[in-house]
Design a protein around this motif. Structure first.
Motif, PDB file in Angstrom:
ATOM      1  N   PHE A  69     -19.466 -12.224  28.153  1.00 60.96           N
ATOM      2  CA  PHE A  69     -20.503 -11.516  27.410  1.00 60.96           C
ATOM      3  C   PHE A  69     -19.923 -10.721  26.233  1.00 60.96           C
ATOM      4  O   PHE A  69     -20.515 -10.717  25.148  1.00 60.96           O
ATOM      5  CB  PHE A  69     -21.294 -10.616  28.353  1.00 60.96           C
ATOM      6  N   PRO A  70     -18.778 -10.028  26.394  1.00 53.60           N
ATOM      7  CA  PRO A  70     -18.196  -9.353  25.219  1.00 53.60           C
ATOM      8  C   PRO A  70     -17.912 -10.301  24.055  1.00 53.60           C
ATOM      9  O   PRO A  70     -18.004  -9.893  22.893  1.00 53.60           O
ATOM     10  CB  PRO A  70     -16.907  -8.737  25.771  1.00 53.60           C
ATOM     11  N   LEU A  71     -17.582 -11.567  24.357  1.00 59.68           N
ATOM     12  CA  LEU A  71     -17.355 -12.529  23.269  1.00 59.68           C
ATOM     13  C   LEU A  71     -18.652 -12.762  22.489  1.00 59.68           C
ATOM     14  O   LEU A  71     -18.629 -12.875  21.258  1.00 59.68           O
ATOM     15  CB  LEU A  71     -16.822 -13.840  23.835  1.00 59.68           C
ATOM     16  N   SER A  72     -19.778 -12.832  23.198  1.00 59.47           N
ATOM     17  CA  SER A  72     -21.071 -12.962  22.513  1.00 59.47           C
ATOM     18  C   SER A  72     -21.344 -11.765  21.623  1.00 59.47           C
ATOM     19  O   SER A  72     -21.889 -11.895  20.520  1.00 59.47           O
ATOM     20  CB  SER A  72     -22.194 -13.125  23.543  1.00 59.47           C
ATOM     21  N   LEU A  73     -20.961 -10.579  22.093  1.00 60.22           N
ATOM     22  CA  LEU A  73     -21.129  -9.379  21.268  1.00 60.22           C
ATOM     23  C   LEU A  73     -20.259  -9.456  20.015  1.00 60.22           C
ATOM     24  O   LEU A  73     -20.665  -8.994  18.936  1.00 60.22           O
ATOM     25  CB  LEU A  73     -20.792  -8.132  22.080  1.00 60.22           C
ATOM     26  N   TRP A  74     -19.060 -10.032  20.162  1.00 58.52           N
ATOM     27  CA  TRP A  74     -18.183 -10.174  19.002  1.00 58.52           C
ATOM     28  C   TRP A  74     -18.817 -11.063  17.944  1.00 58.52           C
ATOM     29  O   TRP A  74     -18.724 -10.795  16.736  1.00 58.52           O
ATOM     30  CB  TRP A  74     -16.835 -10.753  19.429  1.00 58.52           C
ATOM     31  N   PHE A  75     -19.459 -12.157  18.386  1.00 60.26           N
ATOM     32  CA  PHE A  75     -20.102 -13.050  17.424  1.00 60.26           C
ATOM     33  C   PHE A  75     -21.220 -12.337  16.672  1.00 60.26           C
ATOM     34  O   PHE A  75     -21.388 -12.517  15.463  1.00 60.26           O
ATOM     35  CB  PHE A  75     -20.649 -14.295  18.129  1.00 60.26           C
ATOM     36  N   LEU A  76     -21.993 -11.528  17.402  1.00 57.11           N
ATOM     37  CA  LEU A  76     -23.043 -10.761  16.742  1.00 57.11           C
ATOM     38  C   LEU A  76     -22.435  -9.776  15.745  1.00 57.11           C
ATOM     39  O   LEU A  76     -22.953  -9.591  14.633  1.00 57.11           O
ATOM     40  CB  LEU A  76     -23.885 -10.031  17.793  1.00 57.11           C
TER      41      LEU A  76
END
Length: 266
Positions: free
Chosen positions: A252-259
């Motif tokens: 999930f933190p990786l998804s936040l990085w993309f955002l």
């Protein structure tokens, strides 16, 4: 914006992305530099460049969903996982060529985006964010089930080969760069189509867009499909770079990085 003294005389010139000879020369020089960089850079740097290219493709998908259409997604890494596990499963279980699984990985991730994009017609804002967060955890929970993929702690991925030899880091960087350039070209040009203008209209005011005759349901689902297709392609690249993947990579933190990438990067 054009340099002083340069003006357009035809509509085709006004629509062009690269307009002047100097811009073409700079673009060619930048591509030559990126292509040759891997020939003299250390392997650690080349690996870092490959990861930048992979993340660029995933962030471009976020740009189409969120930047153009205004559909916030907090589950981009889960859709990367769909693409990665598609190529791993088809290549390991059924012997599919990695070149064949490239479009299939994007297609599976895109279809996954359609499933979780269906609620986008009725909800938006905070509630849409919650839906995409749910997609992150539901998809990763499903991937971890051994009864589905037969693997709990990871799955091997066949190497991409040319002429019977697996790609080294330099060759893989060229592949990643090529894929990133193609996806960047597609993402840039979709903004200039009728579909891209529909995305922007929905982002700015979906009620006004609907009054103008835009099909909100179809437009929002198409944005989710395209954005998740990009994620699936980036997952394909990541899987064949590592040659073994597990669910713990797609967090999930990786998804936040993309955002964060598309917000900070504009």
């Amino acid at each position: 914006m054009l340099p002083s003294g340069v003006f357009n005389t035809r509509p085709q010139q006004d629509m062009a992305i690269v307009r002047t000879r100097a811009q073409w020369l700079l673009l060619a020089a930048a591509l030559i530099f990126l292509v040759t960089l891997a020939l003299y850079a250390p392997d650690e740097w080349v690996f870092w460049l490959i990861m930048v290219g992979i993340y660029t493709v995933a962030a471009l998908g976020m740009h189409i969903m969120t930047g153009l259409c205004g559909q916030f997604s907090m589950g981009q890494s889960a859709f990367m996982a769909l693409g990665a596990y598609t190529t791993a499963f088809l290549g390991t279980r059924y012997g599919f060529s990695p070149w064949l699984t490239l479009p299939l990985s994007g297609l599976v991730a895109g279809l996954g985006g359609l499933v979780f994009g269906i609620p986008a017609l009725r909800i938006k804002g905070f509630y849409l964010v919650l839906t995409t967060i749910a997609a992150q955890f539901v998809i990763m929970w499903a991937i971890r089930q051994p009864s589905w993929l037969g693997q709990t702690y990871g799955i091997d991925v066949p190497a991409i080969t040319i002429g019977g030899s697996a790609l080294n880091y330099t060759q893989f960087w060229w592949l990643t760069l090529g894929v990133a350039v193609v996806m960047l070209f597609f993402a840039k040009n979709i903004q200039r189509t009728a579909t891209g203008r529909k995305f922007v209209a929905v982002r700015d005011n979906d009620l006004a867009a609907e009054v103008m005759g835009i099909n909100l349901f179809r437009t929002k689902l198409l944005a989710f499909f395209i954005g998740c297709f990009f994620a699936g392609v980036s997952g394909w690249l990541w899987a064949h770079l590592l040659l073994r993947i597990n669910a713990d990579l797609f967090t999930f933190p990786l998804s936040l990085w993309f955002l964060a990438m598309i917000i900070i990067g504009g």
